[in-house]
Write a protein that holds these residues in place. Structure first.
Motif, PDB file in Angstrom:
ATOM      1  N   GLU A   1     -27.591  -6.769  16.420  1.00  0.00           N
ATOM      2  CA  GLU A   1     -27.937  -5.857  17.509  1.00  0.00           C
ATOM      3  C   GLU A   1     -27.454  -4.440  17.206  1.00  0.00           C
ATOM      4  O   GLU A   1     -26.481  -4.248  16.460  1.00  0.00           O
ATOM      5  CB  GLU A   1     -27.298  -6.304  18.828  1.00  0.00           C
ATOM      6  N   SER A   2     -28.118  -3.482  17.834  1.00  0.00           N
ATOM      7  CA  SER A   2     -27.704  -2.085  17.736  1.00  0.00           C
ATOM      8  C   SER A   2     -28.232  -1.339  18.944  1.00  0.00           C
ATOM      9  O   SER A   2     -29.081  -1.853  19.689  1.00  0.00           O
ATOM     10  CB  SER A   2     -28.229  -1.448  16.445  1.00  0.00           C
ATOM     11  N   GLY A   3     -27.716  -0.122  19.137  1.00  0.00           N
ATOM     12  CA  GLY A   3     -28.251   0.739  20.183  1.00  0.00           C
ATOM     13  C   GLY A   3     -27.468   0.787  21.473  1.00  0.00           C
ATOM     14  O   GLY A   3     -27.833   1.516  22.391  1.00  0.00           O
ATOM     15  N   GLY A   4     -26.397   0.028  21.566  1.00  0.00           N
ATOM     16  CA  GLY A   4     -25.584   0.088  22.771  1.00  0.00           C
ATOM     17  C   GLY A   4     -24.862   1.415  22.877  1.00  0.00           C
ATOM     18  O   GLY A   4     -24.855   2.221  21.952  1.00  0.00           O
ATOM     19  N   GLY A   5     -24.253   1.643  24.035  1.00  0.00           N
ATOM     20  CA  GLY A   5     -23.507   2.878  24.224  1.00  0.00           C
ATOM     21  C   GLY A   5     -23.147   3.100  25.673  1.00  0.00           C
ATOM     22  O   GLY A   5     -23.242   2.187  26.501  1.00  0.00           O
ATOM     23  N   LEU A   6     -22.758   4.337  25.957  1.00  0.00           N
ATOM     24  CA  LEU A   6     -22.367   4.733  27.302  1.00  0.00           C
ATOM     25  C   LEU A   6     -23.473   5.573  27.920  1.00  0.00           C
ATOM     26  O   LEU A   6     -23.969   6.518  27.299  1.00  0.00           O
ATOM     27  CB  LEU A   6     -21.065   5.539  27.236  1.00  0.00           C
ATOM     28  N   VAL A   7     -23.857   5.234  29.140  1.00  0.00           N
ATOM     29  CA  VAL A   7     -24.923   5.968  29.835  1.00  0.00           C
ATOM     30  C   VAL A   7     -24.562   6.070  31.307  1.00  0.00           C
ATOM     31  O   VAL A   7     -23.876   5.188  31.840  1.00  0.00           O
ATOM     32  CB  VAL A   7     -26.279   5.260  29.629  1.00  0.00           C
ATOM     33  N   GLN A   8     -25.010   7.133  31.947  1.00  0.00           N
ATOM     34  CA  GLN A   8     -24.756   7.293  33.381  1.00  0.00           C
ATOM     35  C   GLN A   8     -25.711   6.434  34.191  1.00  0.00           C
ATOM     36  O   GLN A   8     -26.826   6.121  33.747  1.00  0.00           O
ATOM     37  CB  GLN A   8     -24.920   8.751  33.770  1.00  0.00           C
ATOM     38  N   ALA A   9     -25.288   6.079  35.370  1.00  0.00           N
ATOM     39  CA  ALA A   9     -26.137   5.320  36.279  1.00  0.00           C
ATOM     40  C   ALA A   9     -27.448   6.063  36.496  1.00  0.00           C
ATOM     41  O   ALA A   9     -27.472   7.295  36.658  1.00  0.00           O
ATOM     42  CB  ALA A   9     -25.425   5.100  37.606  1.00  0.00           C
ATOM     43  N   GLY A  10     -28.542   5.301  36.490  1.00  0.00           N
ATOM     44  CA  GLY A  10     -29.859   5.892  36.612  1.00  0.00           C
ATOM     45  C   GLY A  10     -30.505   6.243  35.288  1.00  0.00           C
ATOM     46  O   GLY A  10     -31.705   6.544  35.236  1.00  0.00           O
ATOM     47  N   GLY A  11     -29.729   6.190  34.227  1.00  0.00           N
ATOM     48  CA  GLY A  11     -30.229   6.531  32.906  1.00  0.00           C
ATOM     49  C   GLY A  11     -30.923   5.367  32.217  1.00  0.00           C
ATOM     50  O   GLY A  11     -31.098   4.288  32.795  1.00  0.00           O
TER      51      GLY A  11
ATOM     52  N   TYR B   1     -29.377 -23.585  24.804  1.00  0.00           N
ATOM     53  CA  TYR B   1     -30.497 -24.021  23.969  1.00  0.00           C
ATOM     54  C   TYR B   1     -30.656 -23.161  22.704  1.00  0.00           C
ATOM     55  O   TYR B   1     -31.360 -23.538  21.784  1.00  0.00           O
ATOM     56  CB  TYR B   1     -31.792 -23.982  24.753  1.00  0.00           C
ATOM     57  N   TYR B   2     -30.015 -22.000  22.674  1.00  0.00           N
ATOM     58  CA  TYR B   2     -30.226 -21.080  21.573  1.00  0.00           C
ATOM     59  C   TYR B   2     -29.224 -21.350  20.468  1.00  0.00           C
ATOM     60  O   TYR B   2     -28.017 -21.375  20.697  1.00  0.00           O
ATOM     61  CB  TYR B   2     -30.128 -19.634  22.062  1.00  0.00           C
ATOM     62  N   ARG B   3     -29.740 -21.487  19.259  1.00  0.00           N
ATOM     63  CA  ARG B   3     -28.889 -21.823  18.130  1.00  0.00           C
ATOM     64  C   ARG B   3     -28.366 -20.588  17.411  1.00  0.00           C
ATOM     65  O   ARG B   3     -27.267 -20.585  16.890  1.00  0.00           O
ATOM     66  CB  ARG B   3     -29.672 -22.692  17.138  1.00  0.00           C
ATOM     67  N   TYR B   4     -29.166 -19.519  17.394  1.00  0.00           N
ATOM     68  CA  TYR B   4     -28.815 -18.339  16.616  1.00  0.00           C
ATOM     69  C   TYR B   4     -28.501 -17.171  17.545  1.00  0.00           C
ATOM     70  O   TYR B   4     -29.271 -16.884  18.470  1.00  0.00           O
ATOM     71  CB  TYR B   4     -29.954 -17.964  15.674  1.00  0.00           C
ATOM     72  N   TRP B   5     -27.397 -16.488  17.240  1.00  0.00           N
ATOM     73  CA  TRP B   5     -26.919 -15.395  18.071  1.00  0.00           C
ATOM     74  C   TRP B   5     -26.502 -14.204  17.218  1.00  0.00           C
ATOM     75  O   TRP B   5     -25.991 -14.367  16.107  1.00  0.00           O
ATOM     76  CB  TRP B   5     -25.708 -15.842  18.895  1.00  0.00           C
ATOM     77  N   GLY B   6     -26.686 -13.010  17.765  1.00  0.00           N
ATOM     78  CA  GLY B   6     -26.132 -11.825  17.158  1.00  0.00           C
ATOM     79  C   GLY B   6     -24.692 -11.636  17.589  1.00  0.00           C
ATOM     80  O   GLY B   6     -24.156 -12.418  18.372  1.00  0.00           O
ATOM     81  N   GLN B   7     -24.078 -10.559  17.103  1.00  0.00           N
ATOM     82  CA  GLN B   7     -22.664 -10.316  17.389  1.00  0.00           C
ATOM     83  C   GLN B   7     -22.461  -9.555  18.694  1.00  0.00           C
ATOM     84  O   GLN B   7     -21.340  -9.472  19.196  1.00  0.00           O
ATOM     85  CB  GLN B   7     -22.027  -9.533  16.237  1.00  0.00           C
ATOM     86  N   GLY B   8     -23.538  -9.001  19.239  1.00  0.00           N
ATOM     87  CA  GLY B   8     -23.463  -8.309  20.516  1.00  0.00           C
ATOM     88  C   GLY B   8     -23.315  -6.806  20.369  1.00  0.00           C
ATOM     89  O   GLY B   8     -22.789  -6.311  19.366  1.00  0.00           O
ATOM     90  N   THR B   9     -23.791  -6.084  21.384  1.00  0.00           N
ATOM     91  CA  THR B   9     -23.632  -4.638  21.432  1.00  0.00           C
ATOM     92  C   THR B   9     -23.225  -4.249  22.854  1.00  0.00           C
ATOM     93  O   THR B   9     -23.789  -4.753  23.823  1.00  0.00           O
ATOM     94  CB  THR B   9     -24.916  -3.912  20.992  1.00  0.00           C
ATOM     95  N   GLN B  10     -22.238  -3.376  22.973  1.00  0.00           N
ATOM     96  CA  GLN B  10     -21.688  -3.021  24.273  1.00  0.00           C
ATOM     97  C   GLN B  10     -22.563  -1.976  24.962  1.00  0.00           C
ATOM     98  O   GLN B  10     -22.914  -0.950  24.372  1.00  0.00           O
ATOM     99  CB  GLN B  10     -20.277  -2.461  24.115  1.00  0.00           C
ATOM    100  N   VAL B  11     -22.888  -2.251  26.211  1.00  0.00           N
ATOM    101  CA  VAL B  11     -23.586  -1.288  27.064  1.00  0.00           C
ATOM    102  C   VAL B  11     -22.681  -1.006  28.263  1.00  0.00           C
ATOM    103  O   VAL B  11     -22.281  -1.933  28.968  1.00  0.00           O
ATOM    104  CB  VAL B  11     -24.947  -1.835  27.542  1.00  0.00           C
ATOM    105  N   THR B  12     -22.355   0.252  28.465  1.00  0.00           N
ATOM    106  CA  THR B  12     -21.496   0.645  29.568  1.00  0.00           C
ATOM    107  C   THR B  12     -22.226   1.673  30.421  1.00  0.00           C
ATOM    108  O   THR B  12     -22.703   2.687  29.900  1.00  0.00           O
ATOM    109  CB  THR B  12     -20.180   1.244  29.055  1.00  0.00           C
TER     110      THR B  12
END
Length: 123
Positions: A6-16, A109-120
């Motif tokens: 995964e990629s693209g996570g980050g910090l965003v203001q409410a409504g964004g 049920y899902y066998r394959y997972w990514g490492q995760g990306t933080q969204v705040t």
């Protein structure tokens, strides 16, 4: 074997808005359904959205319906989640997951997972 990043996570203001991506490698991308889940601190991993291998069928959790859009580009082996009108309660680590065949809303049920990306999402 399927690898997901995964990629693209980050910090965003409410409504964004924010778009997260999931790059897949391994078996042919079109052969498996994909999903997004999220997990907030101290909470269970919750279903967000899912999409079939062809992209012709999608499913959303009620909490994100009409705000989030799941899509995939099979030529690029990439899954996307476009998130609009973000709320502080959307803050979580977002995970992509893969399953051969049809999709489910249950994480087990899902066998394959990514490492995760933080969204705040800040208020």
């Amino acid at each position: 074997q399927v690898q997901l990043v995964e990629s693209g996570g980050g910090l965003v203001q409410a409504g964004g808005s924010l778009r997260v991506s999931c790059a897949a490698s391994g078996r042919p991308f079109y052969s498996y359904s994909m999903a997004w889940f999220r997990q907030a601190p101290g909470k269970e991993r919750d279903f967000v959205a899912a999409i079939s291998g062809s992209g012709g069928s999608t499913s959303y959790a009620d909490s994100v319906k009409a705000r989030f859009t799941i899509s995939r580009d099979n030529a690029k082996n990439t899954l996307y989640l476009q998130m609009n009108s973000l709320k502080p309660e959307d803050t979580a680590v977002y995970y992509c997951a893969a399953i051969f065949g049809g999709y489910y809303s249950q994480a087990r049920y899902y066998r394959y997972w990514g490492q995760g990306t933080q969204v705040t999402v800040s208020s």
